[in-house]
Scaffold this active site. Sequence first.
Site, mmCIF file in Angstrom:
data_model
loop_
_atom_site.group_PDB
_atom_site.id
_atom_site.type_symbol
_atom_site.label_atom_id
_atom_site.label_comp_id
_atom_site.label_asym_id
_atom_site.label_seq_id
_atom_site.Cartn_x
_atom_site.Cartn_y
_atom_site.Cartn_z
ATOM 1 N N LYS A 10 0.801 -1.256 -0.031
ATOM 2 C CA LYS A 10 0.008 -0.014 -0.028
ATOM 3 C C LYS A 10 0.705 1.295 -0.057
ATOM 4 O O LYS A 10 0.517 2.399 -0.455
ATOM 5 C CB LYS A 10 -0.916 -0.047 1.419
ATOM 6 C CG LYS A 10 -2.149 -1.059 0.967
ATOM 7 C CD LYS A 10 -3.442 -0.415 0.512
ATOM 8 C CE LYS A 10 -4.678 -1.082 0.473
ATOM 9 N NZ LYS A 10 -4.473 -2.508 0.892
ATOM 10 N N SER B 294 -8.914 0.745 8.491
ATOM 11 C CA SER B 294 -8.390 0.277 9.898
ATOM 12 C C SER B 294 -7.328 -0.705 9.582
ATOM 13 O O SER B 294 -6.886 -1.306 10.316
ATOM 14 C CB SER B 294 -9.718 -0.642 10.314
ATOM 15 O OG SER B 294 -10.309 -1.352 9.289
ATOM 16 N N GLU C 29 -10.131 -13.087 -5.012
ATOM 17 C CA GLU C 29 -10.897 -12.484 -3.717
ATOM 18 C C GLU C 29 -11.266 -13.919 -2.851
ATOM 19 O O GLU C 29 -11.463 -14.712 -3.111
ATOM 20 C CB GLU C 29 -12.011 -11.641 -4.275
ATOM 21 C CG GLU C 29 -13.027 -12.444 -5.109
ATOM 22 C CD GLU C 29 -14.028 -11.371 -5.728
ATOM 23 O OE1 GLU C 29 -14.073 -10.053 -5.408
ATOM 24 O OE2 GLU C 29 -14.692 -11.891 -6.663
ATOM 25 N N GLY D 166 -16.504 -13.297 -0.242
ATOM 26 C CA GLY D 166 -16.603 -11.925 -0.755
ATOM 27 C C GLY D 166 -16.462 -11.815 -2.421
ATOM 28 O O GLY D 166 -15.615 -11.116 -2.766
ATOM 29 N N ASP E 277 -17.632 -10.210 -4.846
ATOM 30 C CA ASP E 277 -18.284 -9.271 -5.621
ATOM 31 C C ASP E 277 -17.432 -8.718 -6.771
ATOM 32 O O ASP E 277 -18.123 -8.302 -7.944
ATOM 33 C CB ASP E 277 -18.347 -7.862 -4.691
ATOM 34 C CG ASP E 277 -17.096 -7.534 -4.342
ATOM 35 O OD1 ASP E 277 -16.333 -7.951 -3.367
ATOM 36 O OD2 ASP E 277 -16.531 -6.266 -4.910
ATOM 37 N N SER F 222 0.894 -9.735 -0.677
ATOM 38 C CA SER F 222 0.575 -8.560 -0.934
ATOM 39 C C SER F 222 0.877 -7.985 0.722
ATOM 40 O O SER F 222 0.941 -6.767 0.615
ATOM 41 C CB SER F 222 -0.816 -8.306 -1.314
ATOM 42 O OG SER F 222 -1.679 -8.971 -0.390
HETATM 43 C C1 LIG Z 1 -5.477 -3.542 0.684
HETATM 44 C C2 LIG Z 1 -4.952 -5.107 0.524
HETATM 45 C C3 LIG Z 1 -5.267 -6.009 -0.619
HETATM 46 C C4 LIG Z 1 -6.457 -5.571 -1.381
HETATM 47 O O1 LIG Z 1 -5.778 -4.194 -2.335
HETATM 48 P P1 LIG Z 1 -7.056 -3.727 -3.195
HETATM 49 O O2 LIG Z 1 -6.155 -2.570 -4.096
HETATM 50 O O3 LIG Z 1 -7.896 -3.074 -2.314
HETATM 51 O O4 LIG Z 1 -7.599 -4.702 -4.164
HETATM 52 C C5 LIG Z 1 -4.883 -7.133 -0.624
HETATM 53 N N1 LIG Z 1 -3.759 -7.574 0.300
HETATM 54 C C6 LIG Z 1 -3.283 -6.699 1.345
HETATM 55 C C7 LIG Z 1 -2.313 -7.137 2.197
HETATM 56 C C8 LIG Z 1 -3.679 -5.260 1.637
HETATM 57 O O5 LIG Z 1 -3.490 -4.535 2.473
#
Ligand SMILES: *Cc1c(COP(=O)(O)O)cnc(C)c1O
Length: 318
Positions: free
Chosen positions: A56, A81, A207, A211, A213, A303
């Site tokens: 992020k 959060s 996903e 969820g 969607d 991620s």
């Molecule tokens: C926010 C996040 C996601 C999802 O990312 P999006 O851009 O909302 O699809 C996946 N993994 C982690 C660890 C995140 O913090």
Amino acid sequence: MSPSAGVTYADVQDAAQRIAGVVHRTPVVTSRRLDARAGARLFLKCENLQRAGAFKIRGAYNALAQLSPQQQRAGVVAFSSGNHAQAVALAASLLGIRATIVMPHDSPASKLAATKEYGAEVVGYDRFTQDRAAIADALAQERGSVLIPPFDHPSVIAGQGTAVKELLEDAGGLDAVFVPLGGGGLLSGSALSVRALAPEAKIYGVEPEAGDDGRQSLQAGEIVTIPTPETIADGAQTTALGRHTFPLIRDLADGVLTASDTELADAMRLLAVNAKLVVEPTGVLGLAAALRLAEGRVGVVLSGGNVDLDRYARLLSD
Ligand SMILES: *Cc1c(COP(=O)(O)O)cnc(C)c1O
């Protein structure tokens, strides 16, 4: 490429230049034992080792760095959060910008502490009675601050696309890429990078099963909104794709897959044992689907790695 979406690979390239030297170029890890398990050659992009523990920071820093001096002086507001809160707080402190983060009163103590440690002001709210978007909007209005959304923003999308750009540059010659999917910032940015650098490769978002969607939205041809899903993947408990992310995903991605909570816990365990990597439940969405479906040379974005240790231990032992 959809001109209506307004974000292109050139924006990802610009983002890469902006974040260079600030955001880590995270390692790409391989494991023969995981490969044997998947029946494919896996290349794991370790955003769990990223600054603030998740990808992020890429989007947050890219967005904040482009604010005008006047906007930077007025500060930024975000509501989250999770990992977006920490990313905006860290990016703001690196750029000398004041950040206010709207977080629920009952957020995990470790998340509240981390956000404050990066120097952000935390404004609490009651998840059950108050609307966080309204609170954040009011704060932004009152202070003349810019609101930084977690996924549905062109600069955030472009920043998130840099992770898969690096993965393709470092691993080379991939047949497919699997990434976690929440609101779709990561998937739309990743799709821009794949279409530009490896046009023949497939790019999938994954996903939580509870969820789905994103899958429903692709089927319906329009954004479908669901109630907040119950899943251990707390970073993907989003209820809808965004106005910017949906068209990019529709036009550039090869599909949306799902993974169950059981598969997520299994994937976390496999990573701990075979690769010695601590990854949060949302962070293994891509891997969980890749273990089931991958063939050939496959990139997987891990991620994020932000998970309280006691919760991590519980998820691994269940
Ligand atoms: C926010 C996040 C996601 C999802 O990312 P999006 O851009 O909302 O699809 C996946 N993994 C982690 C660890 C995140 O913090």
